[in-house]
Design an enzyme around this catalytic site. Structure first.
Site, short mmCIF file in Angstrom:
data_model
loop_
_atom_site.label_atom_id
_atom_site.label_comp_id
_atom_site.label_asym_id
_atom_site.label_seq_id
_atom_site.Cartn_x
_atom_site.Cartn_y
_atom_site.Cartn_z
N ILE A 33 0.61 -14.54 20.61
CA ILE A 33 1.74 -14.78 19.89
C ILE A 33 2.94 -14.48 20.84
CG2 ILE A 33 3.06 -13.60 17.99
CD1 ILE A 33 0.41 -12.53 16.66
N ASP A 34 4.10 -15.50 20.69
CA ASP A 34 4.95 -15.51 21.71
C ASP A 34 6.20 -14.51 21.37
OD1 ASP A 34 6.51 -16.48 19.56
OD2 ASP A 34 6.67 -18.38 20.85
N SER A 35 7.21 -14.31 22.25
CA SER A 35 8.15 -13.22 21.92
C SER A 35 8.94 -13.42 20.52
CB SER A 35 9.14 -13.26 23.12
OG SER A 35 9.80 -14.57 22.95
N GLY A 37 7.49 -14.77 17.98
CA GLY A 37 6.48 -14.31 17.14
C GLY A 37 6.36 -12.79 16.85
N MET A 38 6.79 -12.20 18.10
CA MET A 38 6.86 -10.48 17.96
C MET A 38 8.21 -10.25 17.30
SD MET A 38 4.03 -9.78 19.22
CE MET A 38 4.20 -8.12 19.59
#
Lengths: 82, 411
Positions: A33-35, A37-38
């Site tokens: 999960i990319d930034s 997504g975080m």
């Protein structure tokens, strides 16, 4: 349902993460999960647990650590204001 | 200067989600305009729109979908279709020489509307985490660039109703000058939120509902025209260096021959004959094309009182006596006004029609307005007229006028 189970449900339903990956020592940053997504996960955590997360300085670490962090926030969030 | 081929067309439009379906419907004059059924449509004076059959879930995984407003979803899917149709292997080329040029008037209007509802109506303390990304006007172009790793120019044009025509024109200029080899160019619009529709209603530009047939409510050039009908959709073209296209054996729809751009600079909404005529002349001049070489026109033809009379007068000014013999198609009658995407959809339909040697009809034109006395190809398509070139016009609130000229392949 425990906090870990509720967190896992978010990850499975929203990000299609394989449930088998979701052990307490699983690093959340290693789930693909990319930034952004975080950032979104923080939104979903606020929604799910009714807590308010600070804008910056949040490191969720492992699934277990994240659950502990959320558990610590929950009583503070439901404390009545004086 | 290089010649510029159109090697791919992608349509996600009220008339259909493929070139074949859209052209078939446009030729038959089947209107996509309908009464819409929403929780708020009874609060519209005329709840009319031209919608696209489209579910984002069928095209994007859930995490990605949450980052895409409908306007970006439509754009990316139309781009996929265009690039697929062009059979161009972008992964195999210098992607610094591939640009993306997308027009949109309202950008992520649906997401913006949703955010307002959450904040102001529902009293929420938060909006969606990706509200900025959903609402930003350059998102459709950005997502196309990301999907194909295109590192050349990535530009968004927002000049209201001429946005897509400007995008295609500006892309054409860059391919023509040899700055890039391929441009993914067109427009996307998803304006059918309650807030946006109310805003257009307030401006008194929307058509009233035809009491006998809602789908016939938009009537370009007709005496009883009452305004435009909003539509949604995306149309994307692949523009390619002609020689490159020939060399790789591409299937070519046609060639972009000219692009004119000029500005009314007189009134924020009222068009001018001088401004529209100047833009048509600029388009002719850009490609060194004689007015006599234009075989057909795809009009802006919104169905508003102001536009259709002015546009008719501008065509007469540019074409003189010959204006009466140049067939003019007003296809907004059936696909509605896609605002920032309309110029691309109309150019695409015009090119497809040229390829099939058909003149598209202007529907719902029973009695033309007295000052609209040209040949609008009323109500029935014509086949076999032998038209090889088309002028496609887009005129905008704000006064930015754009006219494109294209020809079918084979010249």
């Amino acid at each position: 349902m425990t906090t870990i189970e509720r967190l896992s449900r978010i990850l499975v339903q929203r990000y299609k993460v394989d449930p088998a990956q979701l052990t307490p020592d699983q690093q959340l940053g290693s789930l693909g999960i990319d930034s952004l997504g975080m950032v979104e996960i923080l939104f979903f955590i606020e929604e799910e647990f009714g807590v308010h997360l600070p804008s910056e300085g949040i490191a969720l670490g492992t699934l277990g650590e994240a659950a502990k962090y959320i558990d610590e926030l929950i009583p503070a969030s439901i404390e009545p204001t004086p | 200067m290089k010649r510029v081929a159109v090697t791919g067309i992608g349509l996600v439009s009220p008339l259909g989600n493929s070139c074949a379906e859209a052209l078939d419907n446009a030729t038959a004059g089947r209107s996509a305009i309908r009464r819409i059924e929403t929780p708020w449509s009874d609060r519209l004076a005329a709840p009319l729109a031209a919608c696209v059959r489209f579910q984002g879930e069928e095209h994007f995984s859930p995490p990605r979908l949450r980052m895409l407003d409908r306007v970006s979803q439509l754009a990316v899917v139309a781009a996929r279709q265009a690039i697929g149709e062009a059979r161009v292997d972008l992964a195999d080329m210098n992607r610094e020489r591939v640009g993306v040029f997308i027009g949109t008037g309202m950008g992520g209007a649906l997401s913006t509307d949703e955010g307002y509802l959450a904040l102001y109506r529902d009293g929420c303390e938060r909006v969606k985490p990706f509200s900025v990304l959903l609402g930003m006007t350059n998102a459709p172009a950005a997502w196309i660039g990301i999907e194909y790793d295109l590192t050349g120019p990535n530009l968004t044009y927002s000049t209201a109703c001429s946005s897509a025509a400007v995008s295609i024109g500006e892309a054409w200029l860059r391919v023509r000058r040899g700055e890039i080899d391929i441009a993914i160019a067109g427009g996307s619009e998803a304006p059918l939120s309650f807030g946006t529709m109310k805003a257009w209603e307030a401006l008194r530009t929307l058509a009233s509902e035809d009491p006998s047939d809602a789908s016939a409510s938009c009537k370009p050039f007709a005496a009883n025209r009452s305004g435009l009908v909003l539509g949604e959709g995306a149309a994307i073209l692949v523009l390619e260096d002609w020689e490159r296209a020939i060399e790789r054996g591409a299937s070519i729809h046609g060639e972009i021959l000219g692009y004119g751009l000029s500005t009314d600079a007189s009134h924020i909404t009222r068009p001018t004959v001088a401004g529209q005529a100047a833009t048509m002349r600029a388009a002719l001049r850009s490609g060194d094309i004689a007015a006599d070489a234009i075989d057909s026109i795809n009009a802006h033809g919104t169905g508003t009182q102001a536009n259709d009379s002015v546009e008719t007068a501008a065509i007469k000014e540019v074409f003189g006596e010959r204006a009466y013999r140049v067939p003019i198609s007003g296809t907004k009658a059936i696909h509605g006004h896609l605002l920032g995407a309309s110029g691309a959809l109309e150019l695409a339909l015009a090119l497809l029609a040229l390829q099939e040697d058909v003149l598209l009809p202007t529907m719902h034109l029973e009695v033309p307005a007295p000052d609209c006395d040209l040949d609008y190809v009323p109500n029935f398509a014509r086949r076999g007229a032998g038209a090889r070139t088309v002028m496609s016009s887009s005129f905008a609130f704000g006064g930015t006028n754009a006219v494109l000229i294209a020809s079918a392949y084979g010249d």
